[in-house]
Enzyme design. Structure first.
Site, PDB file in Angstrom:
ATOM      1  CE1 TYR A  12      23.304 -14.611   1.974  1.00  0.00           C
ATOM      2  CE2 TYR A  12      24.661 -12.914   2.223  1.00  0.00           C
ATOM      3  CZ  TYR A  12      23.639 -13.702   2.784  1.00  0.00           C
ATOM      4  OH  TYR A  12      23.011 -13.412   3.680  1.00  0.00           O
TER       5      TYR A  12
ATOM      6  NE  ARG B 228      28.348  -6.191   2.716  1.00  0.00           N
ATOM      7  CZ  ARG B 228      27.438  -6.240   3.833  1.00  0.00           C
ATOM      8  NH1 ARG B 228      26.369  -5.512   3.586  1.00  0.00           N
ATOM      9  NH2 ARG B 228      27.746  -6.717   4.852  1.00  0.00           N
TER      10      ARG B 228
ATOM     11  CD  GLU C 269      17.637 -18.366  30.754  1.00  0.00           C
ATOM     12  OE1 GLU C 269      18.410 -17.613  30.185  1.00  0.00           O
ATOM     13  OE2 GLU C 269      18.157 -19.277  31.634  1.00  0.00           O
TER      14      GLU C 269
ATOM     15  CD  GLN D   1      20.506 -10.305  23.939  1.00  0.00           C
ATOM     16  OE1 GLN D   1      19.459 -10.108  24.648  1.00  0.00           O
ATOM     17  NE2 GLN D   1      21.529  -9.921  24.566  1.00  0.00           N
TER      18      GLN D   1
ATOM     19  CB  CYS E  24      19.157  -6.990  14.923  1.00  0.00           C
ATOM     20  SG  CYS E  24      20.536  -7.078  15.659  1.00  0.00           S
TER      21      CYS E  24
ATOM     22  NE  ARG F 265      24.965  -5.225  14.168  1.00  0.00           N
ATOM     23  CZ  ARG F 265      25.982  -5.675  14.878  1.00  0.00           C
ATOM     24  NH1 ARG F 265      25.653  -6.577  15.943  1.00  0.00           N
ATOM     25  NH2 ARG F 265      27.280  -5.333  15.086  1.00  0.00           N
TER      26      ARG F 265
END
Length: 673
Positions: free
Chosen positions: A167, A215, A654, A340, A342, A312
């Protein structure tokens, strides 16, 4: 005490936290609209109550140009202060602390006003950035200070200044991008000036009780990225300027190295954090693929870091910390690193939730309340859909029996856990089994239950979660001994041959190829993983990259598909590139647009561009789709039982565990109303 280091207090300077758990920043899709701040506040409140000592919000821009998208989250005025106030208030009511992450996206933004150190366009954004003048840089520095002042007014306990992941700030500090020749580029001191000046400006406008986290990019993981010597010099400057805590940043969003997906070993980049801790006197936090308390405890007890940052895992289980501290780690609903529900949701504009925990960020509409009329419910099928439904029903007060015809629970998830790099999928099965036992669900294994059995047992309602079976195509020779279904291969019933054709290039086809590549040449150990992808955590390689040393089995693998689309096109938004790269590194061949003809002693015969050819392989693995298992449905209905079909039994195409687990919740909610 369980996990004594993890649950010991730590003095961060402005305040002391009761444990070493940080809920790391993750975008939820709710930050952009104040109408969702109530949901966000409840989400964070529940995690603080669940044991997260320090929470970091999703990224909020300090300036208009730094937004992630038009109308993206920003902290610009005192009006924003009032809108945000409910979030820290909710966390404080639960006894936690929360910091606002200041995320300036720079050239990663998806809008025409993007800015950066140079005008080089990011490969993940369609917009070319404006290269800032020295005067414009000063304005952006001032915006960080003002956003921090406003954050303190709103009640936040601090800010995390995002200086990694490619960033805005990282676009200045890294030689991979910053080619300026003025005082903001060239030497390391000049490239690091922006980060240092931002911290100075923030310190000047906030109180001594306000926490400042930076960070820092420990490994850019891009060519010509920051060498370790420069990471170290920046860290020391940040410490000198009064940063209280350094959080580990690993990789840029454009990196071609996996950093958080399921195939990344636990705490794979811990050595980079350990190096950082050895050169500074302030606390540092370790991150990336830490999902269980024994892992976090080991890292902290060894002195590799002072805190553990997990994002997560707090989606997967709001009570992660409480369960760990009370000695119930086996009941933690573990993040499996699938992305999948998040990250994949974020990148297509959906609000975030969690595959293994549909309650995440749906706390406003999903609540466990006792059933209005408790029922006797039979769940048939012990895959994740069936286990989800059984747990949900038992939690709501129903009498539940779970029937599984195999000797082991798990269904298709059990096969998924056999894929090298997806070992954590077994953690989901461990969690469900622990919950079933704790809730007193009667589990019948190795049982072919009938409608009559259920009637005699007094069952009134059946949840049919019998899953799928592999589809076997109508192809001459498909019954031969050299033809195997994917489930036979992954379960260990059949051993892989030295040359294999895989029919079907969907998600299961890719999984089977990865199994064939690594079942006897694993890269799950950290050392092997780092060598495989070319990552250096110990020397001074630019960006932490060295020449990859791929490790894979010495067998020929050919992935075949009938369609002419790009192989792997339907794979996950944020992980598909990893799987495609892994197969390419392993030398997997692709046959696209083929017409299958027959299988015989010579191999797989097919037609391509009108020409009949033979693929000379010893084994053919069928990954050609699935068929719903609905053999019981008719007899159950005829017996007068209420039948509700979920998971693969409902929709075989699927295979989607996210849908299956959520269906288990939804069907029980409807039955309980």
């Amino acid at each position: 005490m369980h996990f004594p280091t993890l649950f010991s207090p730590l003095d961060l300077g402005p305040f002391t936290v009761p444990n070493r758990l940080i809920m790391g920043s993750m975008h939820t899709g709710l930050e952009e609209s104040p109408k969702h701040f109530g949901r966000l506040a409840e989400f964070f409140r529940s995690r603080a109550a669940g044991g997260a000592a320090l929470i970091i919000t999703g990224g909020v821009s300090p300036s208009d140009a730094g937004r992630a998208m038009p109308g993206g989250a920003a902290m610009l005025t005192e009006a924003d202060v009032e809108l945000h106030r409910c979030i820290p208030d909710a966390v404080h009511q639960a006894g936690g602390r929360i910091c606002l992450q200041l995320l300036h996206t720079g050239r990663y933004g998806f809008h025409p006003k993007v800015i950066s150190s140079t005008n080089a366009q990011a490969p993940i954004s369609p917009f070319q950035p404006h290269a800032l003048s020295a005067e414009e840089i000063q304005a952006e520095i001032a915006s960080f200070a003002e956003a921090s002042r406003l954050a303190e007014m709103a009640g936040y306990d601090g800010v995390e200044i995002m200086g990694s992941e490619g960033y805005f700030i990282n676009q200045f500090t890294s030689p991979a991008l910053n080619d300026r020749t003025d005082e903001w580029g060239g030497s390391a001191d000049n490239r690091q000036r922006l980060a240092v000046e931002i911290v100075k400006a923030v310190k000047a406008v906030v109180s001594d009780n306000f926490l400042i986290i930076f960070r820092i990019s420990l490994l850019d993981l891009v060519p010509k990225g920051t060498p370790w010597s420069e990471v170290a010099s920046l860290a020391k400057k940040l410490e000198a300027e009064g940063v209280h805590l350094l959080n580990s940043g690993i990789g840029w969003h454009e990196s071609r190295v996996p950093t958080i997906a399921s195939m990344v070993p636990h705490a794979a980049f811990k050595d980079a954090t350990s190096r950082l801790k050895s050169i500074v006197g302030i606390p540092v936090a370790v991150t990336n693929r830490i999902n269980m308390p024994d892992q976090a405890e080991a890292l902290l007890a060894e002195g590799l870091a002072d805190m553990a940052t997990m994002a997560r895992p707090w989606l997967a289980d709001a009570n992660w910390g409480v369960k760990a501290e009370q000695g119930h780690a086996e009941e933690i609903n573990t993040c499996i690193g699938c992305n999948q529900a998040c990250l994949d949701h974020v990148f297509v504009g959906k609000s975030v939730t969690c595959l293994v925990n549909p309650y995440a960020l749906n706390e406003h509409k999903l609540q466990v309340v006792p059933a209005a009329v408790p029922k006797s419910i039979a769940v048939i099928g012990g895959g994740v859909a069936g286990m989800s439904a059984a747990v949900e029903a038992a939690e709501r007060g129903h009498k539940v029996s779970l029937y599984e015809r195999n000797e082991t629970l798990g269904g298709q998830f059990l096969l998924a856990a056999a894929i090298p790099g997806k070992e954590d999928y077994a953690q989901t099965l461990r969690y469900f089994k622990a919950r079933l036992a704790a809730l007193g669900v009667t589990v019948h294994l190795g049982v072919e239950v009938t409608a009559q059995d259920l009637k005699e047992a007094g069952v009134s309602t059946v949840i049919l979660a019998t899953g799928v079976r592999p589809r076997v195509p109508e192809l001459p020779g498909v019954e031969r001994a050299n033809v195997v279904r994917y489930d036979q291969l992954l379960s260990g019933e059949v051993a892989p041959a030295s040359s294999v054709a895989v029919i079907g290039a969907g998600g299961i086809g890719f999984d089977v190829c990865e199994f064939l590549l690594h079942c006897d040449a694993p890269v799950t150990a950290t050392k092997d993983f780092l060598q495989h992808w070319g990552i250096d955590c110990e020397d001074d390689a630019q960006g932490g990259l060295v020449k990859p040393q791929p490790q894979h089995a010495h067998r020929r693998i050919v992935l075949c598909q009938r369609s002419t689309t790009k192989p792997g096109k339907s794979l996950g938004k944020t992980t598909g590139w990893i799987h495609r790269t892994a197969l390419r590194m392993g030398g997997v061949e692709h046959l696209v647009g083929v017409e299958y003809l027959r299988i015989d002693d010579e191999g797989l015969w097919y037609r391509l561009d009108g020409v009949e050819q033979c693929l000379a392989v010893e084994q053919v693995v069928l990954c050609s789709g699935q068929v719903s298992e609905l053999g019981l449905q008719e007899s159950l209905i005829e017996a007068g039982l209420g039948v509700h079909v979920i998971g693969g039994a409902d929709k075989a195409a699927e295979l989607d565990a996210k849908r299956a687990i959520r269906q288990g919740v939804d069907v029980v909610m409807a039955l309980s109303a």
